[in-house]
Scaffold this motif. Structure first.
Motif, PDB file in Angstrom:
ATOM      1  N   GLU A 445       0.822  -1.206   0.000  1.00 21.13           N
ATOM      2  CA  GLU A 445       0.000   0.000   0.000  1.00 21.13           C
ATOM      3  C   GLU A 445       0.862   1.265   0.000  1.00 21.13           C
ATOM      4  OE1 GLU A 445      -2.311   0.226   3.528  1.00 21.13           O
ATOM      5  OE2 GLU A 445      -3.462   1.966   2.848  1.00 21.13           O
ATOM      6  N   THR A 446       1.870   1.293   0.864  1.00 17.99           N
ATOM      7  CA  THR A 446       2.751   2.459   0.948  1.00 17.99           C
ATOM      8  C   THR A 446       3.587   2.589  -0.327  1.00 17.99           C
ATOM      9  OG1 THR A 446       2.877   2.232   3.344  1.00 17.99           O
ATOM     10  CG2 THR A 446       4.637   3.486   2.270  1.00 17.99           C
ATOM     11  N   GLU A 447       4.043   1.451  -0.811  1.00 15.29           N
ATOM     12  CA  GLU A 447       4.837   1.439  -2.037  1.00 15.29           C
ATOM     13  C   GLU A 447       4.054   2.080  -3.192  1.00 15.29           C
ATOM     14  OE1 GLU A 447       5.806  -2.559  -3.086  1.00 15.29           O
ATOM     15  OE2 GLU A 447       7.096  -1.990  -4.760  1.00 15.29           O
ATOM     16  N   LEU A 448       2.797   1.683  -3.321  1.00 14.54           N
ATOM     17  CA  LEU A 448       1.965   2.212  -4.406  1.00 14.54           C
ATOM     18  C   LEU A 448       1.646   3.688  -4.210  1.00 14.54           C
ATOM     19  CD1 LEU A 448      -0.479  -0.805  -4.945  1.00 14.54           C
ATOM     20  CD2 LEU A 448       1.491  -0.140  -6.349  1.00 14.54           C
ATOM     21  N   LYS A 449       1.475   4.055  -2.942  1.00 14.77           N
ATOM     22  CA  LYS A 449       1.172   5.455  -2.641  1.00 14.77           C
ATOM     23  C   LYS A 449       2.362   6.343  -3.026  1.00 14.77           C
ATOM     24  CE  LYS A 449      -1.495   8.620  -0.839  1.00 14.77           C
ATOM     25  NZ  LYS A 449      -2.773   8.947  -1.531  1.00 14.77           N
ATOM     26  N   ILE A 450       3.544   5.874  -2.705  1.00 14.78           N
ATOM     27  CA  ILE A 450       4.750   6.631  -3.052  1.00 14.78           C
ATOM     28  C   ILE A 450       4.890   6.740  -4.568  1.00 14.78           C
ATOM     29  CG2 ILE A 450       7.285   6.599  -2.994  1.00 14.78           C
ATOM     30  CD1 ILE A 450       7.057   5.417  -0.154  1.00 14.78           C
ATOM     31  N   LYS A 451       4.554   5.645  -5.246  1.00 12.80           N
ATOM     32  CA  LYS A 451       4.619   5.660  -6.711  1.00 12.80           C
ATOM     33  C   LYS A 451       3.637   6.678  -7.286  1.00 12.80           C
ATOM     34  CE  LYS A 451       4.152   2.661 -10.732  1.00 12.80           C
ATOM     35  NZ  LYS A 451       3.745   1.348 -11.231  1.00 12.80           N
ATOM     36  N   GLU A 452       2.468   6.698  -6.692  1.00  5.84           N
ATOM     37  CA  GLU A 452       1.438   7.618  -7.164  1.00  5.84           C
ATOM     38  C   GLU A 452       1.864   9.071  -6.958  1.00  5.84           C
ATOM     39  OE1 GLU A 452      -2.389   6.788  -5.342  1.00  5.84           O
ATOM     40  OE2 GLU A 452      -2.920   8.902  -5.619  1.00  5.84           O
ATOM     41  N   LEU A 453       2.507   9.313  -5.825  1.00  4.05           N
ATOM     42  CA  LEU A 453       2.875  10.688  -5.484  1.00  4.05           C
ATOM     43  C   LEU A 453       4.131  11.166  -6.206  1.00  4.05           C
ATOM     44  CD1 LEU A 453       2.269  10.562  -1.621  1.00  4.05           C
ATOM     45  CD2 LEU A 453       0.874  11.784  -3.320  1.00  4.05           C
ATOM     46  N   THR A 454       5.038  10.238  -6.538  1.00  2.22           N
ATOM     47  CA  THR A 454       6.357  10.671  -7.024  1.00  2.22           C
ATOM     48  C   THR A 454       6.788   9.999  -8.317  1.00  2.22           C
ATOM     49  OG1 THR A 454       7.529   8.888  -5.896  1.00  2.22           O
ATOM     50  CG2 THR A 454       7.131  10.898  -4.630  1.00  2.22           C
ATOM     51  N   LYS A 455       6.081   8.973  -8.760  1.00  6.64           N
ATOM     52  CA  LYS A 455       6.455   8.158  -9.925  1.00  6.64           C
ATOM     53  C   LYS A 455       7.673   7.277  -9.657  1.00  6.64           C
ATOM     54  CE  LYS A 455       4.424  11.235 -13.283  1.00  6.64           C
ATOM     55  NZ  LYS A 455       4.674  12.587 -13.775  1.00  6.64           N
ATOM     56  N   ALA A 456       8.175   7.338  -8.435  1.00  3.62           N
ATOM     57  CA  ALA A 456       9.317   6.475  -8.107  1.00  3.62           C
ATOM     58  C   ALA A 456       8.803   5.125  -7.599  1.00  3.62           C
ATOM     59  CB  ALA A 456      10.184   7.130  -7.038  1.00  3.62           C
ATOM     60  N   THR A 457       9.545   4.071  -7.944  1.00  2.00           N
ATOM     61  CA  THR A 457       9.184   2.743  -7.463  1.00  2.00           C
ATOM     62  C   THR A 457      10.354   2.154  -6.681  1.00  2.00           C
ATOM     63  OG1 THR A 457       9.928   1.848  -9.572  1.00  2.00           O
ATOM     64  CG2 THR A 457       7.566   2.207  -9.332  1.00  2.00           C
ATOM     65  N   ILE A 458      10.050   1.128  -5.902  1.00  2.00           N
ATOM     66  CA  ILE A 458      11.127   0.449  -5.195  1.00  2.00           C
ATOM     67  C   ILE A 458      11.814  -0.469  -6.191  1.00  2.00           C
ATOM     68  CG2 ILE A 458      11.731  -1.114  -3.318  1.00  2.00           C
ATOM     69  CD1 ILE A 458       9.269  -0.118  -1.835  1.00  2.00           C
ATOM     70  N   ARG A 459      13.051  -0.171  -6.495  1.00  7.99           N
ATOM     71  CA  ARG A 459      13.779  -0.987  -7.465  1.00  7.99           C
ATOM     72  C   ARG A 459      14.181  -2.308  -6.832  1.00  7.99           C
ATOM     73  NH1 ARG A 459      11.197  -0.272 -10.573  1.00  7.99           N
ATOM     74  NH2 ARG A 459      12.495  -1.542 -11.895  1.00  7.99           N
ATOM     75  N   CYS A 460      14.641  -2.242  -5.611  1.00 12.25           N
ATOM     76  CA  CYS A 460      14.971  -3.486  -4.915  1.00 12.25           C
ATOM     77  C   CYS A 460      15.313  -3.222  -3.468  1.00 12.25           C
ATOM     78  CB  CYS A 460      16.136  -4.209  -5.593  1.00 12.25           C
ATOM     79  SG  CYS A 460      17.717  -3.367  -5.438  1.00 12.25           S
ATOM     80  N   ILE A 461      15.333  -4.303  -2.719  1.00 16.50           N
ATOM     81  CA  ILE A 461      15.889  -4.280  -1.378  1.00 16.50           C
ATOM     82  C   ILE A 461      17.304  -4.821  -1.560  1.00 16.50           C
ATOM     83  CG2 ILE A 461      15.673  -5.173   0.965  1.00 16.50           C
ATOM     84  CD1 ILE A 461      12.641  -5.838  -0.018  1.00 16.50           C
ATOM     85  N   PRO A 462      18.308  -3.975  -1.487  1.00 17.57           N
ATOM     86  CA  PRO A 462      19.665  -4.429  -1.812  1.00 17.57           C
ATOM     87  C   PRO A 462      20.098  -5.608  -0.953  1.00 17.57           C
ATOM     88  CG  PRO A 462      19.581  -2.043  -1.681  1.00 17.57           C
ATOM     89  CD  PRO A 462      18.265  -2.544  -1.162  1.00 17.57           C
TER      90      PRO A 462
END
Length: 489
Positions: A445-462
């Motif tokens: 949910e938070t991941e999608l919200k951040i994407k919606e707000l900034t267009k940034a996505t989580i590329r990975c958990i290093p």
RNA sequence: CGGGAUGUAGCGCAGUCCGGUAGCGCACCUGCUUUGGGAGCAGGGGGCCCCAGGUUCAAAUCCUGGUAUCCCGACCA
């Protein structure tokens, strides 16, 4: 002049297209979303392919080939898998054409409808696991380590040369194992191969990591990836290696008898890299003069130019140098085209990304030297004729290393640690944003919200991530580690 | 798949508003002179003006519908 390339700062997308087209890598075709890979582009892909193929074989994998078509029913056997790909499939419904009754050309023969439609493979898990059922009976049949080089089709709505085409070339590995641990080891072994290939051959630094549930491959239990940062500050997923658990074994009923004569489902992995790597290669190194290629993947590593034109004495020296370079395993050409002046040849070779240029003129011969120019920095130096082959060999290594270092420095410079959402957003909104390392509460949910707000996505958990207590930049909830965000291709 | 832009010689474009014999630059061919960073002069070849309908005496130009590419979104390797 004749081959004007749009500047990177002016319009990065257009610059990319100009490079692909003007360096003769690929072109759009008559088929929507499908590209023609031209001989020079294909030569680079062949180098990528050959190298990876060698690395796969060194680790015990063998190549095989499975059908282009997949019966529709196969795709639906793994629920998540079909959901992931259903929206982008090309479907074969008929097997025959006929002349149109009105003479207007050829039409589909309605009599020739297939009983079961065939899907043009978007990926081959289903057809391969259907086949593996027959191949695997005992623990002695495991591990099964198979790779295939193939084309696949995903009906993309918006395509970009190499980065996203409706049809693309790739390799897909599909392995079967007796234990979970072994399958996980395999997943990570391949991830390492991908990372090593990207860094040592493409000179493209990558971050190894794990995808979030949201970005995971449809049908996988865990997706590992390598992520690279392009010059425009956007991330490119360059390769993925999936731990499939027993999902496909269960969907296709693939069991084996273990040493204790007990039946078990096998454990699976799949992994792939595609012609998308070509896009990554271009966007990591190239400049406004054209393509810049790492020597290890350049189809031609050295071009020799006679100044001002071929002449007996120059030809002889060039031939000698070529022989010496070839003896060192270096690929080279001698550009004897009488119709082109030296300046034209220089520009053309730079456009094509040939790493090293040697220019030989009368003046040089008198001094016993040749002019050596490197593509990456455009530096020119005079080098003694005697031993120039060794010099060039070292120079190629140096170029390979410095391209990697330059890309790595860029990534370091463009990787930011932030702790507030405002800081996060201001970096992501930059013209050249980069990677942002930040805390996240772990929810989709938070991941999608951040994407919606900034267009940034989580590329990975290093993978190489130090645990660190913090709070999610969006929700303020607790987090145990940072994850890597970026705008992505 | 939604919004916008653009399809005219191999490439880049003008011409389209206001219908009337299709143009320019680069590239290409021939010749001569040139040649240390994209040569100069002269001559020459190349067009179903994206496709299909329609309006008109007449369509690159006006109208309708397709289609392709690029950009922005949503989706994705």
């Amino acid at each position: 002049m004749a081959k004007e390339i749009t500047g990177r700062t002016e319009d990065y997308s257009q610059w990319y297209i100009d490079i692909v087209k003007k360096a003769n890598l690929a072109d759009n075709s008559a088929v929507r979303g499908c590209m023609v890979i031209k001989p020079y582009g294909f030569a680079i892909w062949e180098n990528i392919r050959d190298q990876l193929d060698r690395m796969f074989k060194e680790t015990g994998h063998v190549n095989a080939y499975f059908p282009l078509f997949i019966p529709k029913s196969f795709l639906s056997k793994e629920a998540e898998h079909v959901e992931g790909f259903a929206k982008e499939c090309a479907i074969v419904t008929h097997h025959r054409l006929m002349n149109a009754p009105d003479g207007s050309g050829v039409v589909v023969d309605p009599e020739a409808r297939l009983e079961e439609e065939l899907i043009v493979r978007p990926t081959s898990e289903t057809i391969i696991w259907h086949t593996y059922k027959d191949w695997i009976n005992s623990y002695r049949d495991l591990p099964l380590l198979i790779n295939q080089w193939a084309n696949v089709v995903r009906w993309e709505l918006r395509t970009r040369l190499f980065l996203r085409t409706a049809e693309f070339l790739w390799q897909e590995g599909h392995t079967a194992h007796a234990t979970k641990e072994e399958a996980m080891e395999e997943t990570l072994r391949i991830l390492d191969i991908y990372a090593r290939f990207a860094e040592e051959y493409m000179a493209m630094p990558v971050i190894k990591g794990i995808k979030t549930a949201n970005e995971r491959f449809a049908g996988a239990e865990e997706t590992f990836c390598i992520e690279a940062l392009m010059q425009d500050g956007k991330a490119l997923q360059a390769g993925t290696s999936h731990f499939l658990g027993q999902n496909f074994a269960k969907a296709f009923d693939v069991k084996f008898l273990n040493e204790n004569n007990q039946e078990e489902f096998v454990w699976a992995t799949s992994w792939g890299v595609s012609t998308r790597l070509m896009g990554g290669l271009i966007m990591t190194h190239s400049d406004d003069e054209g393509l810049v290629l790492p020597p290890k993947l350049a189809p031609t590593q050295v071009a020799i130019v006679p100044i001002p034109k071929p002449a007996t004495e120059i030809d002889e020296v060039a031939q000698k140098i070529m022989n010496a370079l070839k003896a060192r395993g270096i690929t080279c050409i001698y550009d004897t085209d009488m119709k082109k002046r030296p300046g034209f040849k220089f520009a053309e070779q730079e456009l094509k990304g040939i790493p090293v240029r040697l220019a030989i003129g009368q003046r040089d011969l008198e001094n016993g030297v040749v002019e050596v120019a490197r593509r990456d920095t455009k530096e020119k130096t005079s080098v003694a004729l005697d031993g120039v082959d060794r010099y060039v060999e070292d120079l190629l290594k140096d170029i390979q290393n410095s391209l990697f270092q330059r890309a790595k420095d860029f990534r370091t410079e463009k990787t930011f640690r932030v702790d507030t959402f405002d800081d996060f957003k201001s970096i992501i909104d930059e013209d050249i944003p980069g990677f942002v390392s930040a805390h996240w509460d772990g929810t989709t949910e938070t991941e999608l919200k951040i994407k919606e707000l900034t267009k940034a996505t989580i590329r990975c958990i290093p993978l190489e991530n130090d645990p660190e207590e913090g709070v999610c930049i969006l929700t303020g909830k607790p987090s145990s580690q940072r994850v890597l965000f970026a705008k992505a291709y």
